[in-house]
Structure formats: structure tokens, C-alpha cells
Design a protein around this motif. Structure first.
Motif, PDB file in Angstrom:
ATOM      1  N   GLY A 117       3.954   1.011  -0.281  1.00 40.34           N
ATOM      2  CA  GLY A 117       3.237   1.051  -1.547  1.00 40.34           C
ATOM      3  C   GLY A 117       1.822   1.577  -1.386  1.00 40.34           C
ATOM      4  N   LEU A 118       1.371   2.283  -2.399  1.00 42.88           N
ATOM      5  CA  LEU A 118       0.010   2.806  -2.420  1.00 42.88           C
ATOM      6  C   LEU A 118      -0.964   1.700  -2.796  1.00 42.88           C
ATOM      7  N   PRO A 119      -2.238   1.871  -2.457  1.00 35.01           N
ATOM      8  CA  PRO A 119      -3.236   0.902  -2.917  1.00 35.01           C
ATOM      9  C   PRO A 119      -3.279   0.882  -4.449  1.00 35.01           C
ATOM     10  N   LEU A 127      -1.556  -2.842 -14.092  1.00 30.56           N
ATOM     11  CA  LEU A 127      -2.848  -2.152 -14.105  1.00 30.56           C
ATOM     12  C   LEU A 127      -3.985  -3.153 -13.948  1.00 30.56           C
ATOM     13  N   ILE A 128      -3.903  -4.280 -14.620  1.00 28.98           N
ATOM     14  CA  ILE A 128      -4.950  -5.301 -14.516  1.00 28.98           C
ATOM     15  C   ILE A 128      -5.052  -5.813 -13.085  1.00 28.98           C
ATOM     16  N   ARG A 129      -3.911  -6.087 -12.456  1.00 28.64           N
ATOM     17  CA  ARG A 129      -3.923  -6.540 -11.061  1.00 28.64           C
ATOM     18  C   ARG A 129      -4.513  -5.464 -10.152  1.00 28.64           C
ATOM     19  N   ALA A 130      -4.160  -4.207 -10.432  1.00 27.84           N
ATOM     20  CA  ALA A 130      -4.681  -3.101  -9.617  1.00 27.84           C
ATOM     21  C   ALA A 130      -6.198  -2.990  -9.763  1.00 27.84           C
ATOM     22  N   ARG A 131      -6.703  -3.190 -10.962  1.00 24.79           N
ATOM     23  CA  ARG A 131      -8.162  -3.143 -11.178  1.00 24.79           C
ATOM     24  C   ARG A 131      -8.874  -4.239 -10.416  1.00 24.79           C
ATOM     25  N   ARG A 132      -8.208  -5.354 -10.252  1.00 24.93           N
ATOM     26  CA  ARG A 132      -8.800  -6.480  -9.523  1.00 24.93           C
ATOM     27  C   ARG A 132      -8.651  -6.332  -8.009  1.00 24.93           C
ATOM     28  N   GLY A 133      -7.995  -5.242  -7.601  1.00 24.25           N
ATOM     29  CA  GLY A 133      -7.843  -4.989  -6.166  1.00 24.25           C
ATOM     30  C   GLY A 133      -6.828  -5.877  -5.491  1.00 24.25           C
ATOM     31  N   ARG A 134      -5.837  -6.297  -6.246  1.00 22.78           N
ATOM     32  CA  ARG A 134      -4.837  -7.220  -5.690  1.00 22.78           C
ATOM     33  C   ARG A 134      -3.630  -6.478  -5.144  1.00 22.78           C
ATOM     34  N   GLY A 135      -3.599  -6.293  -3.847  1.00 22.29           N
ATOM     35  CA  GLY A 135      -2.434  -5.784  -3.155  1.00 22.29           C
ATOM     36  C   GLY A 135      -2.061  -4.339  -3.387  1.00 22.29           C
ATOM     37  N   LEU A 154       0.774  -1.373  -4.650  1.00 20.57           N
ATOM     38  CA  LEU A 154       1.753  -1.097  -5.703  1.00 20.57           C
ATOM     39  C   LEU A 154       3.146  -1.151  -5.096  1.00 20.57           C
ATOM     40  N   SER A 155       4.134  -1.405  -5.900  1.00 20.87           N
ATOM     41  CA  SER A 155       5.509  -1.385  -5.409  1.00 20.87           C
ATOM     42  C   SER A 155       5.862   0.048  -5.014  1.00 20.87           C
ATOM     43  N   PRO A 156       6.853   0.231  -4.153  1.00 22.20           N
ATOM     44  CA  PRO A 156       7.268   1.594  -3.795  1.00 22.20           C
ATOM     45  C   PRO A 156       7.685   2.416  -5.014  1.00 22.20           C
ATOM     46  N   SER A 179       4.546   3.394  -6.900  1.00 24.24           N
ATOM     47  CA  SER A 179       3.840   4.358  -6.051  1.00 24.24           C
ATOM     48  C   SER A 179       4.443   5.748  -6.177  1.00 24.24           C
ATOM     49  N   GLU A 180       5.767   5.794  -6.183  1.00 24.83           N
ATOM     50  CA  GLU A 180       6.466   7.071  -6.322  1.00 24.83           C
ATOM     51  C   GLU A 180       6.151   7.724  -7.668  1.00 24.83           C
ATOM     52  N   LYS A 181       6.106   6.922  -8.725  1.00 25.23           N
ATOM     53  CA  LYS A 181       5.788   7.447 -10.050  1.00 25.23           C
ATOM     54  C   LYS A 181       4.353   7.969 -10.104  1.00 25.23           C
ATOM     55  N   VAL A 182       3.438   7.268  -9.468  1.00 28.85           N
ATOM     56  CA  VAL A 182       2.039   7.705  -9.428  1.00 28.85           C
ATOM     57  C   VAL A 182       1.933   9.057  -8.724  1.00 28.85           C
TER      58      VAL A 182
END
Length: 115
Positions: A4-6, A34-42, A44-46, A49-52
Motif C-alpha cells: 500500500g502507498l502512504p 481520506l480523513i484517515r489519510a489526512r491524519r497520517g494513519r497508515g 492505503l490498501s493495495p 493504492s492501485e486506483k490512485v
């Protein structure tokens, strides 16, 4: 990508590619992701990540055709008749075949053979 990507990758794509539009985020990830990602939590799922990565690929290509971020965003977000009335964004992140269909459309646009 297997791990997973950051989460910051999703945040950057949301801001830069989608212009902060939460509606356009739906085919990629949930608002809570998105909210979890903004908080820097872990990571992304594979799958996310692939979609990104797929979206980033078509974004670069759309920018190359339109030379304007707002026009490239509009192209990605609006339904297109050559994609059965679906937005390129939705088609590209669905699977590899969808990504290829959008890349072919962008290639046709680049050379003036698509509406």
C-alpha cells in the motif's frame, strides 16, 4: 504497491487531480479513508493504492492534451460517449482494461480523432 502507498498519496491526488471534490473521490476511496489519510494513519490498501496510481497516470496524460488543470479535471469527471457515458475517472480506476480504454481515448484526443 502490495503493501500500500502512504495515505498522503490519496490526499495529494484528491487535492491536485480532483481539485478537492469529494464526489469525484467516490470511485477511488471513501470519505473516511481520506480523513484517515489526512491524519497520517497508515498505508492505503493495495486496491486503493492501485486506483490512485491509475488516476495519476491518466491525469498526466490528460494534462498533456489539455494543458490546463481545470480542463483536464473536467475531462476526467464528465461522462464521455466513447466510454458508454461514464466519466473517464470512473472507467480508469475500475480495472486495467478501463485504464487502457481511457488511455486510448486520450491518445485519440491528442491526435484529433475523438469527439
Amino acid at each position: 504497491m502490495r503493501q500500500g502507498l502512504p495515505g498522503d498519496s490519496l490526499v495529494r491526488v484528491h487535492q491536485n487531480v480532483l481539485g478537492g471534490n469529494v464526489e469525484h473521490l467516490r470511485p477511488i476511496a471513501s470519505r473516511s479513508t481520506l480523513i484517515r489519510a489526512r491524519r497520517g494513519r497508515g498505508l492505503l490498501s493495495p486496491l486503493i493504492s492501485e486506483k490512485v496510481v491509475r488516476l495519476a497516470q491518466v491525469w498526466i496524460q490528460a494534462q498533456g492534451v489539455y494543458k490546463d488543470d481545470s480542463k483536464a479535471r473536467r475531462f476526467l469527471a464528465e461522462p464521455h460517449m466513447m466510454l458508454r457515458g461514464l466519466p473517464p475517472l470512473t472507467v480508469a480506476v475500475t480495472n486495467r482494461a478501463g485504464l487502457e480504454a481511457v488511455e486510448q481515448l486520450i491518445g485519440r484526443l491528442r491526435f484529433g480523432s475523438a469527439p
